[in-house]
Design a protein around this motif. Structure first.
Motif, PDB file in Angstrom:
ATOM      1  N   ASP A   1       0.902  -1.086  -0.015  1.00  0.00           N
ATOM      2  CA  ASP A   1      -0.055  -0.019   0.118  1.00  0.00           C
ATOM      3  C   ASP A   1       0.761   1.274  -0.033  1.00  0.00           C
ATOM      4  O   ASP A   1       0.630   2.186   0.718  1.00  0.00           O
TER       5      ASP A   1
ATOM      6  N   TYR B   1       2.111   2.501   3.312  1.00  0.00           N
ATOM      7  CA  TYR B   1       1.408   2.271   4.591  1.00  0.00           C
ATOM      8  C   TYR B   1       1.315   1.107   4.933  1.00  0.00           C
ATOM      9  O   TYR B   1       0.489   0.876   5.977  1.00  0.00           O
TER      10      TYR B   1
ATOM     11  N   HIS C   1      -1.735  -0.559  12.122  1.00  0.00           N
ATOM     12  CA  HIS C   1      -1.590  -1.850  11.462  1.00  0.00           C
ATOM     13  C   HIS C   1       0.070  -1.542  11.222  1.00  0.00           C
ATOM     14  O   HIS C   1       0.854  -0.800  10.930  1.00  0.00           O
TER      15      HIS C   1
ATOM     16  N   PHE D   1     -10.094  -2.658   1.197  1.00  0.00           N
ATOM     17  CA  PHE D   1      -9.600  -2.780  -0.077  1.00  0.00           C
ATOM     18  C   PHE D   1      -9.987  -3.938  -0.846  1.00  0.00           C
ATOM     19  O   PHE D   1      -9.518  -4.523  -1.466  1.00  0.00           O
TER      20      PHE D   1
ATOM     21  N   PHE E   1      -7.710  -3.137   6.750  1.00  0.00           N
ATOM     22  CA  PHE E   1      -7.128  -2.694   5.013  1.00  0.00           C
ATOM     23  C   PHE E   1      -6.748  -3.996   4.381  1.00  0.00           C
ATOM     24  O   PHE E   1      -7.330  -4.974   4.465  1.00  0.00           O
TER      25      PHE E   1
ATOM     26  N   GLN F   1      -1.833  -6.147   5.624  1.00  0.00           N
ATOM     27  CA  GLN F   1      -1.703  -4.948   6.606  1.00  0.00           C
ATOM     28  C   GLN F   1      -2.589  -5.342   7.766  1.00  0.00           C
ATOM     29  O   GLN F   1      -3.694  -4.899   8.104  1.00  0.00           O
TER      30      GLN F   1
ATOM     31  N   ARG G   1       1.941  13.253  11.343  1.00  0.00           N
ATOM     32  CA  ARG G   1       0.663  12.812  10.681  1.00  0.00           C
ATOM     33  C   ARG G   1       0.248  11.433  11.135  1.00  0.00           C
ATOM     34  O   ARG G   1       1.051  10.463  10.831  1.00  0.00           O
TER      35      ARG G   1
ATOM     36  N   ASP H   1      -1.683   8.158  10.658  1.00  0.00           N
ATOM     37  CA  ASP H   1      -2.817   7.524   9.694  1.00  0.00           C
ATOM     38  C   ASP H   1      -4.258   6.678  10.596  1.00  0.00           C
ATOM     39  O   ASP H   1      -3.793   6.335  11.659  1.00  0.00           O
ATOM     40  N   VAL H   2      -5.109   6.909   9.680  1.00  0.00           N
ATOM     41  CA  VAL H   2      -6.491   6.363  10.346  1.00  0.00           C
ATOM     42  C   VAL H   2      -6.414   6.250  11.893  1.00  0.00           C
ATOM     43  O   VAL H   2      -6.767   5.118  12.299  1.00  0.00           O
TER      44      VAL H   2
ATOM     45  N   GLU I   1      -5.455  11.506  10.930  1.00  0.00           N
ATOM     46  CA  GLU I   1      -6.440  11.287  10.061  1.00  0.00           C
ATOM     47  C   GLU I   1      -7.877  10.814  10.485  1.00  0.00           C
ATOM     48  O   GLU I   1      -7.579   9.355  11.149  1.00  0.00           O
TER      49      GLU I   1
ATOM     50  N   TRP J   1     -11.679   9.681   9.542  1.00  0.00           N
ATOM     51  CA  TRP J   1     -12.649   9.758   8.591  1.00  0.00           C
ATOM     52  C   TRP J   1     -14.024   9.822   9.409  1.00  0.00           C
ATOM     53  O   TRP J   1     -15.016  10.272   8.694  1.00  0.00           O
TER      54      TRP J   1
ATOM     55  N   HIS K   1      -3.027  12.298  -1.060  1.00  0.00           N
ATOM     56  CA  HIS K   1      -2.753  11.210  -1.843  1.00  0.00           C
ATOM     57  C   HIS K   1      -3.622  10.232  -1.901  1.00  0.00           C
ATOM     58  O   HIS K   1      -3.466   9.270  -2.735  1.00  0.00           O
ATOM     59  N   ASP K   2      -4.862  10.401  -1.196  1.00  0.00           N
ATOM     60  CA  ASP K   2      -6.017   9.536  -1.293  1.00  0.00           C
ATOM     61  C   ASP K   2      -7.181  10.000  -1.945  1.00  0.00           C
ATOM     62  O   ASP K   2      -7.955   9.584  -2.307  1.00  0.00           O
TER      63      ASP K   2
ATOM     64  N   ARG L   1      -7.239   6.961  -6.411  1.00  0.00           N
ATOM     65  CA  ARG L   1      -6.148   7.481  -5.623  1.00  0.00           C
ATOM     66  C   ARG L   1      -4.972   7.712  -6.659  1.00  0.00           C
ATOM     67  O   ARG L   1      -4.179   8.428  -6.154  1.00  0.00           O
TER      68      ARG L   1
ATOM     69  N   ARG M   1      -1.376  10.456  -7.410  1.00  0.00           N
ATOM     70  CA  ARG M   1      -0.110   9.797  -7.316  1.00  0.00           C
ATOM     71  C   ARG M   1       0.766   9.812  -8.563  1.00  0.00           C
ATOM     72  O   ARG M   1       2.049   9.290  -8.638  1.00  0.00           O
TER      73      ARG M   1
HETATM   74  C1  GLC Z   1      -4.922   5.979   5.121  1.00  0.00           C
HETATM   75  C2  GLC Z   1      -3.804   6.485   4.058  1.00  0.00           C
HETATM   76  C3  GLC Z   1      -3.892   5.408   3.048  1.00  0.00           C
HETATM   77  C4  GLC Z   1      -3.738   4.115   3.354  1.00  0.00           C
HETATM   78  C5  GLC Z   1      -4.730   3.899   4.480  1.00  0.00           C
HETATM   79  C6  GLC Z   1      -4.186   2.645   5.158  1.00  0.00           C
HETATM   80  O1  GLC Z   1      -6.090   6.229   4.673  1.00  0.00           O
HETATM   81  O2  GLC Z   1      -3.895   7.865   3.922  1.00  0.00           O
HETATM   82  O3  GLC Z   1      -3.222   5.812   1.850  1.00  0.00           O
HETATM   83  O4  GLC Z   1      -4.032   3.189   2.477  1.00  0.00           O
HETATM   84  O5  GLC Z   1      -4.692   4.670   5.490  1.00  0.00           O
HETATM   85  O6  GLC Z   1      -3.157   2.699   5.685  1.00  0.00           O
END
Ligand code: GLC
Length: 543
Positions: A64, A67, A107, A148, A167, A171, A201, A203-204, A246, A248, A320-321, A405, A409
């Protein structure tokens, strides 16, 4: 340069996100690297940014694109060495630019040593670092889906157990309920702080406290407890360290907690409410719908007002997403330059900390590729699922063109030379063919470019306290064409006006702007009464 000795310096800062794989290759392998970033620090200093959010550069099998981390304390060899990283931190700092690293704490990669150990036996001391449930080969613990595609559970026959992954299969989710996991992560974060990293930053981050038995992923019951411990054990040891999570699943109430004024959790979060508006209600991002401008305005207003004095916003349109904003909400044809500037005006007039994603300052656009040329794991997972359920392939591709995405990129477009100056080799993802027109060299040579417009917006935010301090009120909230708002302090008022359409539309200024100073505009002197196609401006008046 910003005075970074103030603990909340980041409230006046503008950050720039680098996706290292696509920024600049220097060794001809078609993949960007740290030396490539080093070679463009002067470009970033010229733009005027105060920090770089660096997407993951850790050792990773790249399932990924980084990530999926296999060693948090090593640099991915495609990107360079630890010495390169140290040089980047030092060289950036010399230009007043902080390095903000991406922390993936939810993860690891399945190739991380912890996971490899965890798979050896149930008794292994790393086994409980991950989330396991007993089960039979064809009977996953429940029907939870991975982001995914496919089940969120993968069976390990030797253990007779499933591991949980929100994910990809590669992961596995870390088990935050295990204090040993948390301690290891804190130690790792302190390692990077000691190297001079000035922010993170995360992630999730709202998904770390998952509870799969109750099918809870975001906002688990122990989330804020974990965040407060994390912050205490790491970030708070360095006043002025900036953190952005991050999230969501954030709403305004939750964001107040995350970014509360006592600094017990994070500086701010990335929330995605606006990013979910141009999709079918109840659907996924792939289920396309036009942008409802009135709702976009309501949503921004809700966040601006909801966090005013009670938290802090991050401001972004791209990362990037996400697809390229000029293709998404602007016009990437005839009005590309003007609409890119309009969108920047709309965002950079608000309260919060802006993040610019690489290439956004050039007005880079989306790309269309045949399915086999995409690399993103999410695109392929979605494509397989939707084709299997009988969707029309043309519709699936339309969704990818709009929201995939890989739009963000494609390699950074530096010049009109071979591969846009990104690499002398074969780029890992195709360069957008429009690089002959859209590239940094051309932008730097054109005083009217999107680049210089961003440069000016960044400068304005530093010159005028109203950007940091003013309140927020929509003007003409019901207009389906215009996004206009006021920011007010005790003695000043800022009017930001943006036409979201390719038509000339009527717009009468609110009272009191006759004598106001024009801070910036994307098509010359504004006229009271109309807005030209995609016109945007900012006027600063006295109260
Ligand atoms: C976040 C990242 C993304 C990644 C996901 C899993 O959303 O921005 O790019 O795929 O987490 O790590």
């Amino acid at each position: 340069m910003l005075d970074k000795t103030k603990p909340d310096w980041w409230k006046s800062a503008v950050f720039y996100q680098i996706y290292p794989k696509s920024f600049q290759d220097t060794d001809g392998d078609g993949v960007g690297d740290l030396r490539g970033i080093l070679s463009h620090l002067d470009y970033l200093a010229k733009l005027g940014v105060d920090g770089i959010w660096l997407s993951p550069v850790y050792a990773s099998p790249q399932a990924d694109n980084g990530y999926d981390i296999s060693d948090y304390q090593a640099i991915n060899s495609d990107f360079g060495t630890m010495e390169d990283m140290e040089e980047l931190i030092a060289q950036a700092r010399a230009r007043g630019i902080s390095i903000i690293m991406d922390l993936v704490l939810n993860h690891t990669s399945d190739e991380h040593r912890w996971f490899q150990e965890a798979c050896k036996s149930r008794e292994n001391s790393y086994h409980d670092y991950y989330v396991w449930r007993d089960g039979a080969p064809d009977m996953p613990p429940n029907d939870m889906k991975a982001a995914f595609g496919g089940s969120a559970w993968t069976y390990v026959p030797a253990l007779g157990q499933y591991y949980f992954h929100q994910f990809a299969v590669k992961q596995p989710d870390l088990n935050w309920d295990n204090p040993a996991v948390r301690r290891e992560l804190y130690q790792m974060i302190r390692f990077w702080m000691d190297k001079g990293i000035e922010g993170f930053r995360l992630d999730v981050i709202d998904q770390i406290a998952k509870d799969p038995d109750r099918k809870i992923t975001a906002n688990g019951p122990r989330l804020h407890e974990f965040l407060q411990e994390l912050s205490r054990e790491t970030f708070q040891r360095r006043p002025g360290l900036v953190t952005v999570g991050e999230a969501w699943g954030a709403n305004v109430e939750r964001a107040r907690l995350y970014s509360n004024q006592d600094g017990s959790e994070l500086s701010m979060v990335f929330q995605f409410e606006q990013m979910g508006l141009d999709q079918q209600p109840g659907g996924e991002k792939w289920d396309l719908a036009p942008l409802p401008l009135v709702r976009l305005k309501e949503s921004f207003a809700h966040w601006q007002q909801g966090l005013y004095g009670q938290g802090w916003n991050s401001l972004f349109l791209d990362n990037h997403d996400l697809p390229r904003i000029v293709s998404r909400w602007g016009d990437d044809g005839k009005w590309r330059v003007r609409s890119a500037k309009m969108l920047a005006t709309m965002l950079h007039g608000m309260q919060g900390t802006p993040y610019i994603y690489q290439g956004e300052e050039l007005g880079m656009t989306n790309i269309r590729l045949p399915i086999e040329q995409y690399v993103d794991i999410e695109i392929h997972g979605m494509y397989a699922e939707r084709i299997a359920r009988g969707d029309n392939p043309a519709d699936v591709m339309a969704s990818i063109y709009a929201k995939g995405r890989d739009n963000a990129r494609t390699p950074m477009q530096w010049s009109d030379g071979e591969n846009a100056g990104f690499t002398t080799g074969t780029p890992w993802l195709p360069v957008n063919p429009n690089y002959r027109e859209i590239n940094a060299a051309a932008a730097l040579a054109d005083p009217d470019s999107v680049f210089y417009y961003y440069q000016k917006l960044i400068r304005l935010r530093k010159e005028h306290p109203i950007f940091r301090e003013g309140d927020f009120e929509l003007v003409d909230a019901k207009s389906e064409q215009i996004f206009a708002y006021l920011r007010r302090t005790e003695n000043e008022t800022l009017l930001v006006a943006c036409n979201f359409t390719g038509e000339t539309v009527p717009f009468v200024w609110p009272e009191g702007f006759g004598e106001a100073a024009l801070l910036i505009s994307n098509c010359g002197e504004p006229e009271n009464g109309t807005l030209r196609p995609y016109e945007a401006f900012m006027l600063l008046g006295r109260r």
